[in-house]
Design an enzyme around this catalytic site. Structure first.
Site, mmCIF file in Angstrom:
data_model
loop_
_atom_site.group_PDB
_atom_site.id
_atom_site.type_symbol
_atom_site.label_atom_id
_atom_site.label_comp_id
_atom_site.label_asym_id
_atom_site.label_seq_id
_atom_site.Cartn_x
_atom_site.Cartn_y
_atom_site.Cartn_z
ATOM 1 C CD GLN A 1 26.983 58.477 45.920
ATOM 2 O OE1 GLN A 1 27.026 58.090 44.757
ATOM 3 N NE2 GLN A 1 26.604 57.678 46.900
ATOM 4 C CE LYS B 1 27.611 54.789 43.091
ATOM 5 N NZ LYS B 1 26.599 55.784 43.446
ATOM 6 C CG ASP C 1 21.990 57.118 40.621
ATOM 7 O OD1 ASP C 1 22.416 55.974 40.840
ATOM 8 O OD2 ASP C 1 22.494 58.153 41.092
#
Ligand code: GUN
Length: 293
Positions: free
Chosen positions: A96, A52, A119
């Site tokens: 995460q 990412k 997200d």
């Protein structure tokens, strides 16, 4: 049979985003800025977060990589989230998952400002998505929808079967496929561990999305000719002949299933690259205040 080449498609989309970033910066704005927080040392998570951050660099974004040990407390992580919420230099950020057991993922997700939740995990974004309002779409479902769109795969009126009802893939993709939008307007069955006679569902399906995390679960006897298969699984399977001691395999028994499909995503190189690209796209949308005015 045609391969849905997520790797190639993601390169194209990343080039489009890079061009937009150039324009933004040329017009005097600062580059979009994504922060990624990782707690602990789950090997797969480390790879994902590194990808990412690297993808940010490729498109000219700024990025901040926050790495914390697994001993980090919930309070400390909540403080990091609050700091990122307040930081005007950060357009969007992710924490995460999975988190260590002593930290509540729900508590952390709820603490993230929905305006920076690139997200798309916060219930505010999930609810907005479900109602067809502007929202950050979770990256994997967003990537799948872009793939269907760009390959011009007809979804409207089709029978879709989703295997797996997770909050981040199965449930949101079932909503997006059935939404009154394009792509969308499909008839969707969301199947899971309690589904009776799973095969009766998969055999009817025109499009199957498999997001179970079970290596090679979907086999050729479960599908009809000409089906479109989207394989979300990325499973590490022990393999003594592989350099790293493992190989990656999807949730689909690829070789036998591919022969019966009209389209199929490979693993790796299918949904995975599209997921990262979608996160980058969400961050660009955040920097441009496209979702929340
Ligand atoms: N863990 C597995 N997939 C994801 C994702 O898309 N975002 C975050 N934050 N964690 C994950």
């Amino acid at each position: 049979m045609e391969i849905l080449d997520g790797k190639l498609l993601s390169i194209q989309i990343m080039e489009e985003i890079a061009a937009e970033v150039k324009e933004l910066v040329a017009s005097g704005k600062r580059a979009p800025h994504l922060a990624a927080v990782i707690v602990g040392d789950d090997p797969a998570s480390k790879v994902y977060v590194r990808n990412k951050v690297r993808s940010c660099e490729k498109v000219g974004f700024q990025s901040t990589h926050i790495v914390k040990p697994s001993s980090t407390t919930e309070e400390e992580l909540l403080q990091i989230v609050n700091d990122l919420n307040e930081n005007p230099e950060i357009d969007g950020f992710i924490v995460q998952l999975p988190l260590p057991n002593h930290i509540s993922e729900e508590k952390i997700t709820l603490e993230i400002d929905p305006r920076k939740d690139v997200d798309g995990f916060h219930p505010v974004n999930f609810g907005r998505m479900a109602q067809g309002l502007p929202a950050y779409l979770p990256a994997t479902p967003f990537g799948i929808m872009q793939m269907l769109d760009r390959y011009n795969i007809e979804v409207s009126g089709k029978e879709c079967v989703v295997l797996g009802r997770s909050n981040i893939v199965g449930t949101p993709i079932s909503i997006l496929l059935s939404r009154k939008a394009s792509p969308g307007n499909a008839t969707v069955a969301l199947c899971h561990s309690r589904t009776k006679d799973l095969k009766s569902h998969t055999l009817r399906a025109d499009i199957i999305v498999v997001a179970l995390g079970i290596p090679e679960f979907l086999t050729a006897d479960m599908i009809k000719e000409g089906v479109v298969i989207i394989d979300v699984g990325i499973n590490r399977v022990e393999d003594a002949t592989a350099k790293r001691g493992y190989r990656l395999t999807g949730d689909v028994k690829y070789d036998e299933v591919a022969a019966k499909c009209s389209y199929i995503t490979p693993v790796p190189g299918g949904v995975g690259p599209m997921t990262v690209t979608s996160l980058i796209k969400n961050t660009l949308r955040a920097a441009k205040n496209e979702v929340y005015k």
